[in-house]
Design an enzyme around this catalytic site. Structure first.
Site, PDB file in Angstrom:
ATOM      1  N   CYS A 113       0.812  -1.229   0.000  1.00 16.08           N
ATOM      2  CA  CYS A 113       0.000   0.000   0.000  1.00 16.08           C
ATOM      3  C   CYS A 113       0.843   1.276   0.000  1.00 16.08           C
ATOM      4  CB  CYS A 113      -0.953   0.015   1.183  1.00 16.08           C
ATOM      5  SG  CYS A 113      -2.115  -1.353   1.151  1.00 16.08           S
ATOM      6  N   HIS A 250      -3.125   7.491   2.235  1.00 18.65           N
ATOM      7  CA  HIS A 250      -3.572   6.183   1.772  1.00 18.65           C
ATOM      8  C   HIS A 250      -4.940   5.919   2.391  1.00 18.65           C
ATOM      9  CE1 HIS A 250      -3.928   2.025   0.939  1.00 18.65           C
ATOM     10  NE2 HIS A 250      -3.676   1.626   2.174  1.00 18.65           N
ATOM     11  N   ASN A 280     -10.008   0.362   0.046  1.00 14.45           N
ATOM     12  CA  ASN A 280      -8.538   0.379   0.055  1.00 14.45           C
ATOM     13  C   ASN A 280      -8.029  -0.179  -1.276  1.00 14.45           C
ATOM     14  OD1 ASN A 280      -5.822  -0.097   0.422  1.00 14.45           O
ATOM     15  ND2 ASN A 280      -6.035  -0.950   2.476  1.00 14.45           N
TER      16      ASN A 280
END
Ligand code: UT7
Length: 323
Positions: A113, A250, A280
């Site tokens: 990520c 993020h 996500n």
């Protein structure tokens, strides 16, 4: 001093929207639980046959068009992804051939990520070292392909998508008034592997595997690590966190965004959040969130923008950009 200016951006999202209600027909969950614990309402999921490189190419084309350059002017392609089309070659070389670039270099960056922040650091350093003048950076993911669709603790959290930047060398003064990337801060701690990983891979199991996460523990580290990275980036630029105009985190969980903002005394109105509609999307989440704020006019030329992320590894980092 050479600066890496962001001269174009672009994104791509798969067409299919999957709502929380749709997921509650697949696993024992509810719209209420997912919204309350994560802020997520829906996510985009690829259709059969749609791959990471396809999303990446669509975002790349949009960014090239925005920058008003063609693939012939690129020196380097960096793709941040944890869901490559194939174990090898790099998805970046697939993108290279699809956009018609027959020179230069292309490779993938794997930082899960945090991939877009790592990739931005790599691109910036290639430019500052004079090894590339124009770089295409893409964060692209098909996280849906890594999920265990029977595990309600993870399958409700992720989505698919892609975002891209075109960066180009510009002569700057070497002050924080320069446009472009002002600094990047990268961190990792491999000891935390077991909190977030995929239980497969070519060498270990000869399978792709599924994402495994100890969510509560990841959550605790996330707020602390991200806050520290933001402070380090601001300090390196000689700024206070309150001097920064926009925070583009993020997008893992609205509660992580809120917790970090609270810890650092950041006005929540300065934090760009798209987790409700994207979920996500791993390395794609930062450019996807930023594009929303560019399109609706929040982030404007000259603004100070702080990008940050954290993911498996653990990896985490931040980047300060004068837009
Ligand atoms: O991208 C990089 C990193 N990833 C993250 O940053 C994710 C970080 N972690 C999180 O976002 C949160 O920890 C989660 C959203 C994953 C979980 O939220 P939580 O508040 O930490 O819940 P929990 O894991 O402690 O679970 C609470 C309860 C459990 O039931 P019991 O044991 O209390 O009976 C879970 O089994 O909620 C249950 N649960 C669910 N219930 C309905 C877990 N997932 C679900 C679900 N629907 N989807």
């Amino acid at each position: 001093m050479i600066r890496s200016e962001i001269i174009g951006t672009g994104v791509f999202l798969p067409e299919t929207i999957v709502t929380n209600d749709a997921l509650s027909r697949r696993v024992d969950t509810s719209d209420e639980w997912i919204r309350e614990r994560t802020g997520i309402r829906e996510r985009r999921i690829v259709r059969d046959g749609e791959t990471t490189s396809m999303l990446a190419v669509a975002a790349a084309r949009a960014a090239l068009m925005d920058a008003a350059i063609d693939a012939g002017e690129l020196d380097l392609i960096v793709v941040a992804t944890t869901t490559p089309d194939e174990t090898f070659p790099a998805t970046a070389t697939t993108v290279q051939s699809r956009i018609g670039m027959a020179h230069g270099a292309a490779f993938d960056v794997q930082a899960v990520c945090s991939g877009f922040i790592y990739g931005l650091s790599v691109a910036d350093n290639f430019i500052k070292a004079g090894q590339a003048r124009t770089v295409l950076l893409i964060g692209a993911e098909t996280m849906s392909r890594l999920l265990d669709w029977t595990d309600r603790g993870t399958c409700v959290l992720f989505g698919d998508g892609a975002g891209a930047f075109v960066l180009q060398a510009r002569e700057g003064e070497g002050t924080i008034k320069d446009r472009g990337v002002l600094n990047t801060k990268l961190y990792s701690d491999g000891r935390l592997h077991d909190l977030l990983y995929v239980d497969g891979g070519p060498s270990l199991t000869q399978t792709t595997g599924h994402l495994r996460m100890k969510g509560k523990e990841v959550f605790k580290h996330a707020v602390t690590n991200i806050a520290a990275a933001i402070e380090a980036s601001a300090a390196q630029a000689g700024l206070k966190v309150s001097d920064i105009d926009w925070f583009v985190p993020h997008q893992a969980n609205q509660r992580i965004l809120d917790g970090t903002a609270k810890k650092l005394g950041i006005d929540p109105a300065r934090v760009i959040s798209t987790v409700a509609v994207h979920g996500n999307t791993s390395s794609a989440s930062v450019p996807l969130a930023l594009q929303t704020a560019l399109d609706d006019g929040r982030v404007k030329r000259g603004d100070l923008v702080l990008l940050e992320a954290m993911g498996g590894g653990f990896t985490w980092g931040a980047a300060l950009v004068r837009w």
